[in-house]
Design a protein around this motif. Structure first.
Motif, PDB file in Angstrom:
ATOM      1  N   LEU A 241       1.009  -1.444  -0.741  1.00 40.80           N
ATOM      2  CA  LEU A 241       0.061   0.279   0.053  1.00 40.80           C
ATOM      3  C   LEU A 241       0.944   1.376   0.041  1.00 40.80           C
ATOM      4  N   PRO A 242       1.177   2.417  -0.972  1.00 41.80           N
ATOM      5  CA  PRO A 242       2.151   2.705  -1.582  1.00 41.80           C
ATOM      6  C   PRO A 242       1.671   4.067   0.217  1.00 41.80           C
ATOM      7  N   GLU A 243       2.436   4.952   0.140  1.00 42.06           N
ATOM      8  CA  GLU A 243       2.987   5.966   1.671  1.00 42.06           C
ATOM      9  C   GLU A 243       1.765   6.956   1.340  1.00 42.06           C
ATOM     10  N   SER A 244       0.794   6.602   2.196  1.00 38.72           N
ATOM     11  CA  SER A 244      -0.578   7.906   2.410  1.00 38.72           C
ATOM     12  C   SER A 244      -1.488   8.272   1.279  1.00 38.72           C
ATOM     13  N   TRP A 245      -1.510   6.467   0.959  1.00 33.75           N
ATOM     14  CA  TRP A 245      -3.296   5.910  -0.251  1.00 33.75           C
ATOM     15  C   TRP A 245      -4.485   6.227   0.429  1.00 33.75           C
ATOM     16  N   VAL A 246      -5.473   6.566  -0.347  1.00 33.71           N
ATOM     17  CA  VAL A 246      -6.271   6.384   0.096  1.00 33.71           C
ATOM     18  C   VAL A 246      -7.282   4.889  -0.181  1.00 33.71           C
ATOM     19  N   ALA A 247      -7.356   4.298   0.474  1.00 34.28           N
ATOM     20  CA  ALA A 247      -8.165   2.818  -0.354  1.00 34.28           C
ATOM     21  C   ALA A 247      -9.494   2.808   0.058  1.00 34.28           C
ATOM     22  N   ALA A 248     -10.075   1.391  -0.230  1.00 36.26           N
ATOM     23  CA  ALA A 248     -11.231   1.602  -0.368  1.00 36.26           C
ATOM     24  C   ALA A 248     -12.235   2.917   0.231  1.00 36.26           C
ATOM     25  N   CYS A 249     -11.848   2.234   1.641  1.00 41.27           N
ATOM     26  CA  CYS A 249     -13.021   2.705   2.763  1.00 41.27           C
ATOM     27  C   CYS A 249     -12.863   5.001   2.725  1.00 41.27           C
ATOM     28  N   GLY A 250     -12.100   5.101   2.090  1.00 42.95           N
ATOM     29  CA  GLY A 250     -11.804   5.970   2.530  1.00 42.95           C
ATOM     30  C   GLY A 250     -11.498   6.832   3.310  1.00 42.95           C
ATOM     31  N   CYS A 251     -10.607   6.436   4.308  1.00 41.00           N
ATOM     32  CA  CYS A 251     -10.177   7.173   5.652  1.00 41.00           C
ATOM     33  C   CYS A 251      -9.212   7.634   5.271  1.00 41.00           C
ATOM     34  N   THR A 252      -8.806   8.453   6.285  1.00 44.48           N
ATOM     35  CA  THR A 252      -7.668   9.683   5.278  1.00 44.48           C
ATOM     36  C   THR A 252      -6.450   9.032   5.228  1.00 44.48           C
ATOM     37  N   ALA A 253      -6.243   9.804   4.479  1.00 43.11           N
ATOM     38  CA  ALA A 253      -5.263   9.296   4.066  1.00 43.11           C
ATOM     39  C   ALA A 253      -3.914   9.125   5.460  1.00 43.11           C
ATOM     40  N   SER A 254      -3.494   9.776   6.828  1.00 45.44           N
ATOM     41  CA  SER A 254      -2.867   9.661   7.798  1.00 45.44           C
ATOM     42  C   SER A 254      -3.306   8.065   8.249  1.00 45.44           C
ATOM     43  N   SER A 255      -4.114   7.465   7.906  1.00 50.97           N
ATOM     44  CA  SER A 255      -4.032   6.689   8.951  1.00 50.97           C
ATOM     45  C   SER A 255      -3.285   4.955   8.342  1.00 50.97           C
ATOM     46  N   ASP A 256      -2.871   4.785   7.382  1.00 51.50           N
ATOM     47  CA  ASP A 256      -1.834   4.313   6.888  1.00 51.50           C
ATOM     48  C   ASP A 256      -0.454   4.175   7.447  1.00 51.50           C
ATOM     49  N   SER A 257      -0.341   5.174   8.564  1.00 52.46           N
ATOM     50  CA  SER A 257       0.481   5.700   9.085  1.00 52.46           C
ATOM     51  C   SER A 257       0.905   4.390  10.569  1.00 52.46           C
ATOM     52  N   PHE A 258      -0.135   3.836  10.475  1.00 55.97           N
ATOM     53  CA  PHE A 258       0.077   2.557  11.798  1.00 55.97           C
ATOM     54  C   PHE A 258      -0.764   1.935  11.028  1.00 55.97           C
ATOM     55  N   PRO A 259      -1.051   0.873  11.529  1.00 53.33           N
ATOM     56  CA  PRO A 259      -0.941  -0.920  11.339  1.00 53.33           C
ATOM     57  C   PRO A 259      -3.049  -0.952  10.302  1.00 53.33           C
ATOM     58  N   THR A 260      -2.645  -1.078   8.891  1.00 48.39           N
ATOM     59  CA  THR A 260      -3.884  -1.767   8.686  1.00 48.39           C
ATOM     60  C   THR A 260      -3.922  -3.158   7.451  1.00 48.39           C
ATOM     61  N   ALA A 261      -5.025  -3.391   7.087  1.00 49.64           N
ATOM     62  CA  ALA A 261      -5.484  -4.571   6.062  1.00 49.64           C
ATOM     63  C   ALA A 261      -6.624  -3.965   5.611  1.00 49.64           C
ATOM     64  N   ALA A 262      -7.045  -4.727   4.353  1.00 52.42           N
ATOM     65  CA  ALA A 262      -8.117  -5.251   3.969  1.00 52.42           C
ATOM     66  C   ALA A 262      -8.898  -6.647   4.076  1.00 52.42           C
ATOM     67  N   LEU A 263     -10.412  -6.574   4.397  1.00 56.75           N
ATOM     68  CA  LEU A 263     -10.630  -7.316   4.023  1.00 56.75           C
ATOM     69  C   LEU A 263     -10.868  -7.733   3.588  1.00 56.75           C
ATOM     70  N   SER A 264     -11.762  -8.864   3.170  1.00 57.86           N
ATOM     71  CA  SER A 264     -11.832  -9.947   2.005  1.00 57.86           C
ATOM     72  C   SER A 264     -13.666  -9.867   1.269  1.00 57.86           C
ATOM     73  N   GLN A 265     -13.858  -9.477   0.219  1.00 56.38           N
ATOM     74  CA  GLN A 265     -15.073  -9.195  -0.215  1.00 56.38           C
ATOM     75  C   GLN A 265     -17.006  -8.476   0.509  1.00 56.38           C
ATOM     76  N   MET A 266     -16.860 -11.260   0.554  1.00 53.36           N
ATOM     77  CA  MET A 266     -17.853 -11.339   1.181  1.00 53.36           C
ATOM     78  C   MET A 266     -18.143 -10.393   2.186  1.00 53.36           C
ATOM     79  N   ALA A 267     -16.711 -10.598   3.861  1.00 50.34           N
ATOM     80  CA  ALA A 267     -16.745 -10.232   4.670  1.00 50.34           C
ATOM     81  C   ALA A 267     -17.319  -8.517   4.691  1.00 50.34           C
TER      82      ALA A 267
END
Length: 238
Positions: free
Chosen positions: A44-70
């Protein structure tokens, strides 16, 4: 078909030559607050805005993606957005023999992203059956990351000849996000305002229906999407 106005942040990291869509309705996976799952990791690139649209600063801390149907949506945000989980490494199973680390390692992550459903792969579990690891959930850890130690994943290179096992069996436990490393950093919580309220939802600490994100797919009448990829290049480790 997914309208072009739907933000598909995650798909910017794919190079896709062909996509096949199918299935008109979704049946999301219900799961307990504690259980067993599989874990992969992705870049995940630094300061990337992922699917949830969380603030870009969130990836300064541990994050994960969850499988789609869950995750609960085929695009944009879903009910899993913002949830926090304690993930504990159990063992590898693709290696011969399976690798059981001498020390159990855990990490608390915040779900900020969607791991898309496909016909194969570790995020392909549906209510009709689990993934190849026998699990209905897969956590795709954003790693390497400045927020996670470079030796988080145990290994035995002298025996196996490599250090990255790719896929792990893990246990997961739903926890309050007050335990997440980013909890005291206001910039790491919430959604990015520039995308507008209709396309993002990243609850600071979802605990019940009043503060949990809805399903963007369900809310907007978007059909469940199954993906069939050909000629893909992506930085996922499997």
């Amino acid at each position: 078909m997914v309208p072009t106005t739907v933000p598909l942040f995650r798909f910017n990291s794919w190079i896709i030559s062909f996509i096949l869509f199918g299935h008109a309705s979704a049946q999301w996976i219900s799961y307990s607050d504690n259980g067993i799952a599989s874990m992969t990791h992705y870049t995940l690139p630094e300061s990337w805005v992922a699917a949830c649209g969380c603030t870009a600063s969130s990836d300064s801390f541990p994050t994960a993606a969850l499988s789609q149907m869950a995750y609960g949506s085929s695009t944009a945000y879903g009910p899993a957005c913002g949830r926090c989980f304690n993930l504990t490494l159990l063992n590898t199973f693709l290696s011969v023999p399976p690798f059981y680390p001498a020390e159990s390692k855990s990490i608390i992550v915040k779900v900020t992203d969607l791991c898309p459903l496909s016909t194969t792969g570790w995020c392909n579990a549906t209510t009709k059956g689990p993934n190849a690891a026998g699990h209905y959930l897969n956590f795709d850890l954003a790693y390497p990351s400045n927020s996670i130690s470079s030796n988080f994943f145990p290994s035995n290179a002298s025996y196996y000849g490599y250090t990255d096992f790719g896929v792990w069996n893990i246990s997961y436990q739903s926890v309050s996000c007050s335990n997440w490393e980013g909890w005291n950093d206001a910039a790491a919580l919430g959604s990015i305002s520039s995308q507008g309220p209709e396309s993002v939802c990243c609850a600071a600490n979802p605990t019940n229906s009043s503060n949990t994100c809805t399903s963007y797919s369900d809310h907007n009448g978007i059909a469940q999407v199954f993906f069939l990829f050909f000629n893909i290049r992506r930085s996922r480790h499997i």
